[in-house]
Write a protein that holds these residues in place. Structure first.
Motif, short mmCIF file in Angstrom:
data_model
loop_
_atom_site.label_atom_id
_atom_site.label_comp_id
_atom_site.label_asym_id
_atom_site.label_seq_id
_atom_site.Cartn_x
_atom_site.Cartn_y
_atom_site.Cartn_z
N PHE A 219 8.06 -15.65 18.26
CA PHE A 219 6.66 -15.26 18.16
C PHE A 219 6.52 -13.73 18.14
N GLU A 220 7.26 -13.05 19.01
CA GLU A 220 7.20 -11.58 19.05
C GLU A 220 7.69 -10.99 17.73
N HIS A 221 8.71 -11.59 17.13
CA HIS A 221 9.20 -11.10 15.84
C HIS A 221 8.10 -11.23 14.78
N ALA A 222 7.42 -12.37 14.77
CA ALA A 222 6.32 -12.57 13.82
C ALA A 222 5.20 -11.55 14.08
N LEU A 223 4.91 -11.28 15.35
CA LEU A 223 3.88 -10.28 15.67
C LEU A 223 4.27 -8.89 15.17
N LYS A 224 5.55 -8.58 15.24
CA LYS A 224 6.00 -7.27 14.74
C LYS A 224 5.79 -7.16 13.24
N ILE A 225 5.97 -8.28 12.54
CA ILE A 225 5.70 -8.27 11.09
C ILE A 225 4.20 -8.04 10.86
N ILE A 226 3.38 -8.69 11.66
CA ILE A 226 1.93 -8.49 11.56
C ILE A 226 1.58 -7.04 11.89
N ALA A 227 2.30 -6.43 12.81
CA ALA A 227 2.04 -5.03 13.18
C ALA A 227 2.21 -4.11 11.98
N PHE A 228 3.18 -4.41 11.12
CA PHE A 228 3.33 -3.61 9.90
C PHE A 228 2.08 -3.75 9.03
N ARG A 229 1.54 -4.96 8.94
CA ARG A 229 0.30 -5.18 8.19
C ARG A 229 -0.85 -4.40 8.83
N TYR A 230 -0.89 -4.39 10.16
CA TYR A 230 -1.94 -3.67 10.88
C TYR A 230 -1.87 -2.18 10.57
N ASN A 231 -0.65 -1.64 10.59
CA ASN A 231 -0.48 -0.21 10.31
C ASN A 231 -0.91 0.11 8.88
N ASP A 232 -0.57 -0.78 7.94
CA ASP A 232 -1.02 -0.59 6.55
C ASP A 232 -2.54 -0.65 6.47
N TYR A 233 -3.13 -1.59 7.19
CA TYR A 233 -4.59 -1.75 7.21
C TYR A 233 -5.24 -0.48 7.77
N GLN A 234 -4.68 0.06 8.84
CA GLN A 234 -5.20 1.28 9.44
C GLN A 234 -5.12 2.45 8.45
#
Length: 85
Positions: free
Chosen positions: A65-80
Motif C-alpha cells: 500500500f505504501e508503495h502504491a501511495l508513493k506512486i500517487i505522490a508522484f502524481r500529486y507532485n505533478d498536479y502541484q
C-alpha cells in the motif's frame, strides 16, 4: 524510484482519490500487490518490498500500500506543478 516522502497532504489527497483497495498475494514468489482503483478511473499498483517479512500478512499489505501511495505522490507532485503555473 527515489524515496518519496508521504506527507499528510499527499495521504489526504490520495485518500480522496482512492475508490477501492484490493490486495493479492502470490505465495510462490512472496510478492504482494496492492491495486488501487482511483476515482479518475486510473489504477495504481504497488508491490511489497523485497525485505518485507513474507510471513506477516499485515506487514506485506502495508508495504504494498505504501508503495502504491508513493506512486500517487508522484502524481500529486505533478498536479502541484501544473496548478502552480
Amino acid at each position: 524510484m527515489t524515496d518519496t516522502k508521504l506527507t499528510p497532504e499527499i495521504i489526504d489527497w490520495a485518500d480522496e482519490l482512492i475508490e477501492k483497495k484490493e490486495f493479492q498475494h502470490f505465495e510462490k514468489t512472496g510478492v504482494t500487490i496492492c491495486v488501487l482503483r482511483m476515482t479518475d478511473k486510473k489504477v495504481v499498483v504497488g508491490t511489497n518490498s523485497r525485505d518485507t517479512d513474507s510471513s506477516d500478512q499485515e506487514v506485506r499489505y502495508q508495504s504494498a500500500f505504501e508503495h502504491a501511495l508513493k506512486i500517487i505522490a508522484f502524481r500529486y507532485n505533478d498536479y502541484q506543478d501544473e496548478t502552480a503555473g
